[in-house]
Enzyme design. Structure first.
Site, short mmCIF file in Angstrom:
data_model
loop_
_atom_site.label_atom_id
_atom_site.label_comp_id
_atom_site.label_asym_id
_atom_site.label_seq_id
_atom_site.Cartn_x
_atom_site.Cartn_y
_atom_site.Cartn_z
N CYS A 1 -6.58 13.24 -81.18
CA CYS A 1 -5.47 12.42 -81.64
C CYS A 1 -5.81 10.94 -81.42
O CYS A 1 -6.30 10.57 -80.35
CB CYS A 1 -4.20 12.78 -80.87
N HIS B 1 0.14 19.09 -86.81
CA HIS B 1 -0.11 18.06 -85.80
C HIS B 1 0.71 16.81 -86.11
O HIS B 1 1.38 16.25 -85.24
CB HIS B 1 -1.62 17.75 -85.76
N GLU B 2 0.63 16.35 -87.37
CA GLU B 2 1.35 15.12 -87.74
C GLU B 2 2.86 15.33 -87.72
O GLU B 2 3.61 14.44 -87.31
CB GLU B 2 0.88 14.61 -89.10
N HIS C 1 4.18 14.91 -84.34
CA HIS C 1 4.40 13.49 -84.01
C HIS C 1 5.78 13.05 -84.48
O HIS C 1 6.50 12.34 -83.75
CB HIS C 1 3.35 12.60 -84.68
#
Length: 179
Positions: free
Chosen positions: A102, A144-145, A148
């Site tokens: 990341c 993953h994004e 966030h």
């Protein structure tokens, strides 16, 4: 276009849920372009708006084209793209473990277990709803994004012990980046 500063963990903005984009205007379009420039400059695969201090539900990615054998029709990887207000509508039961890194947690990578396939709906810059089926690195990076945007760092998927160790290292690395 501008290269934006990347927020490094630990930072409250990285654990705050981003808000929906309600108006896709020129400012949002400029942000998407700046995010691509920032991501390429940092040599990343993806970048969420929260990683540049903007608490909006936007991310950009560039997963190079790849051919994946034995994948269901309609799944695969793509090149440069972005998503506004993404929402996963389907996740596979099948999971895979792969190493992730990341831009907001530099100098670390960890093995993370995630669903192998997904379907996601999102808005484009014309405010049109789109749907994408994804597998492989594309599916992993979308998850993953999207984490966030939900205020979740990928290291939260680790055991408590590994998470604590990763955060301790992140604090040391952040001090180095701030000098």
């Amino acid at each position: 276009m501008s290269i934006l500063p990347i927020v490094i963990a630990p930072d409250e903005r990285l654990i705050t849920r981003a808000s929906e984009v309600t108006d896709i205007n020129d400012k949002i379009k400029e942000l998407v372009n700046d995010m691509f420039e920032t991501m390429y400059d940092a040599e990343g695969l993806g970048l969420a708006a929260v990683q540049v201090g903007v608490l909006k539900r936007i991310f950009v990615m560039d997963i190079q084209l790849e051919t994946i054998e034995n994948e269901p029709a309609g799944y695969g990887s793509t090149g440069k793209f972005y998503m506004i207000n993404p929402e996963i509508t389907e996740l596979s039961d099948e999971q895979v473990i792969l190493k992730e890194g990341c831009l907001s947690i530099p100098e670390q990578s960890h093995e993370i277990k995630r669903p192998k396939y997904l379907t996601v709906k999102y808005k484009d810059l014309d405010n049109e709803e789109q749907t994408l089926k994804a597998s492989g690195w594309l599916a992993r990076c979308i998850q993953h994004e999207l984490d966030h945007l939900n205020g979740i760092l990928y290291i939260r998927h680790l055991s408590k012990l590994k998470y604590d160790m990763a955060m301790k290292k992140a604090q040391k690395v952040k001090k180095h980046y701030e000098q």
